[in-house]
Design an enzyme around this catalytic site. Structure first.
Site, short mmCIF file in Angstrom:
data_model
loop_
_atom_site.label_atom_id
_atom_site.label_comp_id
_atom_site.label_asym_id
_atom_site.label_seq_id
_atom_site.Cartn_x
_atom_site.Cartn_y
_atom_site.Cartn_z
N LYS A 1 0.83 -1.22 0.00
CA LYS A 1 0.00 0.00 0.00
C LYS A 1 0.86 1.26 0.00
O LYS A 1 0.64 2.18 -0.78
CB LYS A 1 -0.93 0.02 1.24
CG LYS A 1 -1.79 -1.23 1.37
CD LYS A 1 -2.67 -1.22 2.60
CE LYS A 1 -1.94 -1.18 3.93
NZ LYS A 1 -1.14 -2.40 4.23
N ARG B 1 -9.86 0.13 9.44
CA ARG B 1 -9.35 -1.20 9.75
C ARG B 1 -10.34 -2.04 10.54
O ARG B 1 -10.04 -3.17 10.89
CB ARG B 1 -8.08 -1.06 10.57
CG ARG B 1 -6.81 -1.41 9.75
CD ARG B 1 -5.70 -1.05 10.59
NE ARG B 1 -4.46 -1.63 10.54
CZ ARG B 1 -3.38 -1.00 10.08
NH1 ARG B 1 -3.47 0.15 9.49
NH2 ARG B 1 -2.22 -1.55 10.22
N ARG C 1 -0.02 -8.74 13.96
CA ARG C 1 -0.58 -7.79 12.99
C ARG C 1 -1.44 -8.53 11.96
O ARG C 1 -2.50 -8.04 11.56
CB ARG C 1 0.55 -6.99 12.32
CG ARG C 1 1.25 -6.06 13.31
CD ARG C 1 2.61 -5.59 12.82
NE ARG C 1 2.56 -4.69 11.70
CZ ARG C 1 3.60 -4.40 10.93
NH1 ARG C 1 4.78 -4.94 11.18
NH2 ARG C 1 3.47 -3.56 9.93
N ARG D 1 11.25 -0.20 11.00
CA ARG D 1 10.22 -0.02 12.03
C ARG D 1 10.39 -1.04 13.13
O ARG D 1 10.73 -2.18 12.88
CB ARG D 1 8.84 -0.18 11.39
CG ARG D 1 8.32 1.10 10.80
CD ARG D 1 7.09 0.88 9.96
NE ARG D 1 6.01 0.15 10.65
CZ ARG D 1 4.81 -0.06 10.12
NH1 ARG D 1 4.54 0.41 8.91
NH2 ARG D 1 3.89 -0.71 10.79
N ARG E 1 12.09 -4.53 4.96
CA ARG E 1 11.64 -3.16 4.64
C ARG E 1 12.49 -2.11 5.33
O ARG E 1 12.77 -2.18 6.51
CB ARG E 1 10.18 -3.01 5.08
CG ARG E 1 9.68 -1.58 5.05
CD ARG E 1 8.19 -1.49 4.96
NE ARG E 1 7.50 -1.86 6.18
CZ ARG E 1 6.17 -1.85 6.30
NH1 ARG E 1 5.41 -1.49 5.28
NH2 ARG E 1 5.60 -2.20 7.43
P1 ADP Z 1 2.40 -1.74 3.28
O1 ADP Z 1 2.37 -0.23 3.16
O2 ADP Z 1 1.19 -2.37 2.66
O3 ADP Z 1 2.64 -2.22 4.68
P2 ADP Z 1 4.89 -1.50 1.75
O4 ADP Z 1 4.44 -0.75 0.54
O5 ADP Z 1 5.64 -0.73 2.76
O6 ADP Z 1 3.63 -2.27 2.42
O7 ADP Z 1 5.73 -2.76 1.25
C1 ADP Z 1 6.37 -3.65 2.18
C2 ADP Z 1 7.76 -4.00 1.68
O8 ADP Z 1 7.67 -4.77 0.48
C3 ADP Z 1 8.64 -2.78 1.35
O9 ADP Z 1 9.97 -3.07 1.71
C4 ADP Z 1 8.49 -2.64 -0.18
O10 ADP Z 1 9.67 -2.08 -0.75
C5 ADP Z 1 8.28 -4.08 -0.62
N1 ADP Z 1 7.31 -4.19 -1.73
C6 ADP Z 1 6.22 -3.43 -1.95
N2 ADP Z 1 5.55 -3.85 -3.04
C7 ADP Z 1 6.22 -4.93 -3.52
C8 ADP Z 1 6.03 -5.84 -4.62
N3 ADP Z 1 4.98 -5.69 -5.42
N4 ADP Z 1 6.94 -6.84 -4.78
C9 ADP Z 1 8.00 -6.98 -3.93
N5 ADP Z 1 8.23 -6.16 -2.87
C10 ADP Z 1 7.37 -5.15 -2.67
P1 AMP Z 2 0.63 0.43 9.78
O1 AMP Z 2 1.70 1.48 9.61
O2 AMP Z 2 -0.55 0.66 8.91
O3 AMP Z 2 1.20 -0.97 9.66
O4 AMP Z 2 0.11 0.60 11.27
C1 AMP Z 2 0.97 0.44 12.39
C2 AMP Z 2 0.14 0.27 13.66
O5 AMP Z 2 -0.62 1.47 13.92
C3 AMP Z 2 -0.89 -0.85 13.64
O6 AMP Z 2 -0.33 -2.12 13.96
C4 AMP Z 2 -1.89 -0.36 14.70
O7 AMP Z 2 -1.40 -0.57 16.01
C5 AMP Z 2 -1.90 1.14 14.47
N1 AMP Z 2 -2.94 1.56 13.48
C6 AMP Z 2 -2.71 2.13 12.27
N2 AMP Z 2 -3.88 2.40 11.65
C7 AMP Z 2 -4.87 1.97 12.49
C8 AMP Z 2 -6.29 1.94 12.40
N3 AMP Z 2 -6.95 2.41 11.33
N4 AMP Z 2 -6.97 1.41 13.45
C9 AMP Z 2 -6.33 0.94 14.54
N5 AMP Z 2 -5.00 0.91 14.67
C10 AMP Z 2 -4.25 1.43 13.66
#
Ligand code: ADP
Ligand code: AMP
Length: 245
Positions: free
Chosen positions: A45, A120, A203, A192, A159
């Site tokens: 995302k 969520r 998660r 992170r 990541r």
């Molecule tokens: P989200 O925001 O859904 O948690 P991210 O966009 O941060 O996910 O992606 C998670 C990890 O996977 C990052 O390190 C990113 O660079 C990598 N990534 C994202 N999209 C792809 C893909 N289509 N194929 C392989 N790796 C990806």
């Molecule tokens: P994310 O960066 O989206 O992976 O979110 C990191 C953490 O923030 C999650 O594991 C939750 O603890 C909290 N969080 C983010 N968005 C929400 C949401 N919409 N509702 C509840 N908790 C959230």
């Protein structure tokens, strides 16, 4: 020269002013869009959001990023959320609904928004619809980043993030030019605290139990587009473009 909102326009280089002016002219012809990106942690995302944001002149509202900023700044909200986030559980609905209610009113969200990581829970989705209903607007499209859980551990543990810009890298799939440094600014990248295999388990559990029902909620309204989020980033971008065309 008169300054607007405390900014002295004379201090801003002409090239920056021109670039911003051109961006605004291009944006004025784009349709408004209100989007939700939904998918488990690591589904891509955050990687796709900046591309959609630039293409449609939207604001990108990632509740996880906003909460991490509050934790870092030790605001009352951050202090409340810290422990829950470290455990990989969801913070309370009221807390995130309040953040989004305020954020979608910002001028940068005038052409619409990308909600990344919100709603969520079904309760959050219902509150969002209520908020938008009051403004006379609604969600145009929900992009479902569908992906098998088995792929996510490698994505999450590899990541690396540049917090000021939101740029995301991966040690194997999309490595930065220099290890640990942002390609554009050369600033350090971070990992992170909750991007561990252990916290990922909670998660994902939260995703399947509390967030998957949100996909059903919007499917009933008929505005969900399915993406194959396991594909390489460029192929996912092509699917996003097709879904939004
Ligand atoms: P989200 O925001 O859904 O948690 P991210 O966009 O941060 O996910 O992606 C998670 C990890 O996977 C990052 O390190 C990113 O660079 C990598 N990534 C994202 N999209 C792809 C893909 N289509 N194929 C392989 N790796 C990806
Ligand atoms: P994310 O960066 O989206 O992976 O979110 C990191 C953490 O923030 C999650 O594991 C939750 O603890 C909290 N969080 C983010 N968005 C929400 C949401 N919409 N509702 C509840 N908790 C959230």
């Amino acid at each position: 020269m008169a300054s607007g909102g405390g900014v002295d326009l004379e201090e801003i280089p002409s090239v920056d002013l021109m670039t911003e002016l051109l961006r605004r002219m291009k944006c004025s012809s784009k349709p408004d869009k209100r989007l939700i990106l939904i998918g488990p942690p690591g589904s891509g995302k955050g990687t796709q959001s900046p591309l959609i944001k630039d293409e449609y002149c939207l604001c990108h509202l990632a509740t996880g990023d906003m909460l991490r900023a509050a934790v870092a700044a030790k605001t009352p909200l951050g202090i409340k959320a810290k422990e829950t986030m470290e455990k990989g559980e969801l913070v309370s609905d009221d807390l995130v609904v309040g953040i989004i209610d305020e954020a979608i009113k910002k001028p940068s969200c005038q052409k619409g928004f990308i909600l990344d990581g919100f709603p969520r829970t079904v309760a959050q989705a219902e509150k969002l619809d209520e908020m938008l209903g009051k403004q006379g607007t609604k969600i145009d499209k929900v992009l479902n980043f569908a992906i098998d859980d088995a792929i996510l551990e490698e994505r999450i543990t590899g990541r690396w993030i540049h917090p000021p810009s939101g740029r995301t890298y991966h040690t194997k799939f999309t490595p930065p030019k220099a290890p640990g440094l942002d390609d554009v600014t050369g600033e350090p990248l971070i990992q992170r605290k909750d991007d561990t295999a252990e916290v990922l388990k909670s998660r994902l559990e939260a995703f399947h139990r509390q967030t998957a029902p949100v996909i059903d909620y919007y499917s009933k309204k008929g505005n969900v587009a399915q993406l194959h989020a396991e594909k390489p980033p460029k192929e996912v971008t092509a699917e996003v473009q097709k879904a939004l065309a």
